[in-house]
Write an enzyme that holds these catalytic residues in place. Structure first.
Site, PDB file in Angstrom:
ATOM      1  N   ASP A  15       0.882  -1.162   0.000  1.00  0.00           N
ATOM      2  CA  ASP A  15       0.000   0.000   0.000  1.00  0.00           C
ATOM      3  C   ASP A  15       0.919   1.212   0.000  1.00  0.00           C
ATOM      4  O   ASP A  15       1.609   1.477   0.990  1.00  0.00           O
ATOM      5  CB  ASP A  15      -0.869  -0.059   1.259  1.00  0.00           C
ATOM      6  CG  ASP A  15      -1.844   1.104   1.363  1.00  0.00           C
ATOM      7  OD1 ASP A  15      -1.626   2.131   0.693  1.00  0.00           O
ATOM      8  OD2 ASP A  15      -2.816   0.980   2.134  1.00  0.00           O
ATOM      9  N   TYR A 232       0.467  -0.234  14.870  1.00  0.00           N
ATOM     10  CA  TYR A 232      -0.576  -0.425  13.865  1.00  0.00           C
ATOM     11  C   TYR A 232      -0.253   0.361  12.599  1.00  0.00           C
ATOM     12  O   TYR A 232      -0.028   1.561  12.655  1.00  0.00           O
ATOM     13  CB  TYR A 232      -1.936   0.023  14.423  1.00  0.00           C
ATOM     14  CG  TYR A 232      -3.024  -0.053  13.391  1.00  0.00           C
ATOM     15  CD1 TYR A 232      -3.420  -1.273  12.854  1.00  0.00           C
ATOM     16  CD2 TYR A 232      -3.638   1.102  12.913  1.00  0.00           C
ATOM     17  CE1 TYR A 232      -4.403  -1.347  11.878  1.00  0.00           C
ATOM     18  CE2 TYR A 232      -4.632   1.044  11.943  1.00  0.00           C
ATOM     19  CZ  TYR A 232      -4.999  -0.182  11.431  1.00  0.00           C
ATOM     20  OH  TYR A 232      -5.969  -0.257  10.472  1.00  0.00           O
ATOM     21  N   LYS A 235      -3.746  -2.971   7.583  1.00  0.00           N
ATOM     22  CA  LYS A 235      -3.758  -4.436   7.598  1.00  0.00           C
ATOM     23  C   LYS A 235      -2.744  -4.970   6.594  1.00  0.00           C
ATOM     24  O   LYS A 235      -2.246  -4.260   5.734  1.00  0.00           O
ATOM     25  CB  LYS A 235      -5.167  -4.938   7.264  1.00  0.00           C
ATOM     26  CG  LYS A 235      -5.953  -5.530   8.447  1.00  0.00           C
ATOM     27  CD  LYS A 235      -5.140  -6.201   9.499  1.00  0.00           C
ATOM     28  CE  LYS A 235      -5.942  -7.044  10.465  1.00  0.00           C
ATOM     29  NZ  LYS A 235      -5.268  -7.244  11.758  1.00  0.00           N
TER      30      LYS A 235
HETATM   31  O1  P6F Z   1      -7.892  -0.743   7.861  1.00  0.00           O
HETATM   32  C1  P6F Z   1      -7.755   0.310   7.281  1.00  0.00           C
HETATM   33  C2  P6F Z   1      -6.648   0.543   6.347  1.00  0.00           C
HETATM   34  O2  P6F Z   1      -5.990  -0.657   6.081  1.00  0.00           O
HETATM   35  P1  P6F Z   1      -5.076  -0.818   4.810  1.00  0.00           P
HETATM   36  O3  P6F Z   1      -4.483   0.519   4.488  1.00  0.00           O
HETATM   37  O4  P6F Z   1      -5.906  -1.360   3.710  1.00  0.00           O
HETATM   38  O5  P6F Z   1      -4.032  -1.792   5.268  1.00  0.00           O
HETATM   39  C3  P6F Z   1      -8.696   1.429   7.468  1.00  0.00           C
HETATM   40  O6  P6F Z   1      -9.917   0.962   7.993  1.00  0.00           O
HETATM   41  C4  P6F Z   1      -8.093   2.510   8.377  1.00  0.00           C
HETATM   42  O7  P6F Z   1      -7.580   1.929   9.561  1.00  0.00           O
HETATM   43  C5  P6F Z   1      -9.119   3.589   8.732  1.00  0.00           C
HETATM   44  O8  P6F Z   1      -9.618   4.178   7.544  1.00  0.00           O
HETATM   45  C6  P6F Z   1      -8.501   4.701   9.588  1.00  0.00           C
HETATM   46  O9  P6F Z   1      -7.402   5.188   8.905  1.00  0.00           O
HETATM   47  P2  P6F Z   1      -6.515   6.379   9.460  1.00  0.00           P
HETATM   48  O10 P6F Z   1      -7.397   7.595   9.548  1.00  0.00           O
HETATM   49  O11 P6F Z   1      -6.009   5.958  10.811  1.00  0.00           O
HETATM   50  O12 P6F Z   1      -5.431   6.501   8.438  1.00  0.00           O
HETATM   51 MG    MG Z   2      -4.301   1.916   3.060  1.00  0.00          MG
HETATM   52 MG    MG Z   3      -5.070  -2.352   2.014  1.00  0.00          MG
HETATM   53 MG    MG Z   4      -2.570  -2.768   4.316  1.00  0.00          MG
END
Ligand code: P6F
Ligand code: MG
Ligand code: MG
Ligand code: MG
Length: 387
Positions: A15, A232, A235
């Protein structure tokens, strides 16, 4: 491994920033990565490539003759991600460079943030593979489908009918916390296998081999970002390569487990269980509550090291019902809001931002008379008396 020249399939993903929050990859970043890989193809570093996205994850699918864990290939992927990140920063995309946890490349991309699934084999006369790519979930999300594909005769008819599959398969299971692996054989050790892989946050099926000749059958990216970063960072959003047909499960047997949208960990803030929804490329993006978690499946033929395809395998009405069920499950489980089992349990929440919130409440707890001597759990997992 059989004798002869081997072809390697490398699927490396990261990502590097996305459009509209964590919704989907921007086409210009796909273009930037594609340019880097096109140049590498021209120079003969790789034989062929396909760049795509699973939600907000940029996916590099490459073939070459350099074997797995090759520094040149890993550096190529790293360069492609860095170039795409530059574009992401210019466009102000969200979380630009999110999964690139290091500034410098040091010979192997594993441990730097991107997810890696690679397999090397001598091509059969016709070599069908399926590349699965998921968003908003973790590598253990593939445990259940892999078990069904390679160990469950109710899923894979070939385990019973086809003498080339009948001996079964070997599962290499990784303990991602301890950094150890164990091999378990199916069908004779399936109860032990399930005892481990039923805990997908810890035990991840890394590889599957055909038992009769130890030919590689499947491989999964097992990187856990939170364990690498110690905090964190979204994912892991895993990828998986599976070989199909002629002595392996048929493509239809490989896809069949995804007709059941099983619950996986991930979704909003990497902190919720939700159904894994199989979708075609056009729906490879997340929306509702940053989900539901999705998986795409691209089918290729590999010929003389060349990727032929893809076929967008979940872009099919045969998976409409799975998608509908996923919506129903999403509706149902969402109504639990912040409650478990929608929200993940305390062990998994340790790797999210929740502990920061809980820390603020710690000093507000006062002792109360319980009528028994309470126990606390130490980090070691041992119960101990409260002072
Ligand atoms: O799991 C998520 C992103 O995961 P990813 O980038 O796909 O690995 C989202 O749900 C974010 O955690 C959520 O949008 C909050 O994001 P922030 O505002 O903390 O960046
Ligand atoms: Mg992302
Ligand atoms: Mg992702
Ligand atoms: Mg991710």
């Amino acid at each position: 491994m059989s004798e002869g020249r081997t072809t390697t399939v490398s699927v490396i993903k990261a990502d590097i920033g996305s459009l509209a929050g964590h919704h989907r990859v921007h086409p210009d970043t796909i273009l930037a990565a594609s340019r880097v890989l096109a140049e590498a193809k021209r120079k003969g570093v790789i034989k062929s490539f396909y760049v795509t996205n699973a939600g907000d994850d940029l996916q590099l699918i490459m073939t070459h003759f350099k074997g797995v864990d090759n520094p040149e290939i890993h550096e190529l992927a790293w360069t492609a991600f860095r170039e795409a990140t530059k574009v992401a920063k210019d466009l102000g995309l969200y979380a630009a460079g999110q999964d690139l946890l290091s500034d410098a490349f040091s010979g192997n991309i594993r441990g730097l943030g991107p997810g890696v699934a690679e397999m090397e084999f001598v091509e059969r006369p016709s070599e069908p593979i399926v590349v699965f790519m998921a968003d908003k979930t973790e590598p253990g999300a593939f445990n259940l489908p892999l078990y069904k594909i390679f160990a469950d005769p109710f899923n894979t008819a070939g385990l019973v009918i086809d003498p080339r599959l009948h001996d079964g398969f070997i599962f290499e299971v990784l303990d991602v916390f301890e950094g150890k692996a164990v091999e378990l054989r199916a069908p004779e050790e399936i109860y032990d296998l399930l005892a481990l892989i039923g805990t997908p946050s810890r035990y991840v099926v890394k590889r599957v081999y055909r038992k009769s000749d130890r030919e590689i059958a499947a491989v999964v990216s097992s990187e856990r970002l939170s364990l690498i970063a110690g905090r964190y960072v979204g994912k892991d959003d895993p990828v998986m390569i599976v070989r199909a047909q002629s002595g392996f499960p048929a493509v239809g047997e490989v896809l069949e487990p995804f007709a059941f949208p099983h619950l996986v960990a991930g979704w909003m803030r990497g902190s919720h269980h939700g159904p894994l929804m199989p979708v075609g490329l056009k729906d490879s993006k997340v929306s509702r509550f940053d989900g539901p978690p999705r998986v795409i499946a691209l089918g290729f033929q590999v010929k003389n090291g060349e990727l032929i395809g893809p076929a967008d395998l979940f872009d099919d009405p045969a998976f409409d019902e799975a998608r509908r069920q996923a919506q129903m499950i999403a509706d149902y489980i969402r109504r639990h809001g912040p409650f478990m089992p929608h929200r993940l349990g305390p062990e998994e929440m340790e790797y999210t931002t929740l502990p920061e919130v809980l820390k603020r409440l710690k000093d507000r707890f006062k002792p109360v008379e319980m009528g028994y001597k309470p126990k606390v759990k130490h980090e070691s997992g041992e119960a101990a008396d409260v002072d």
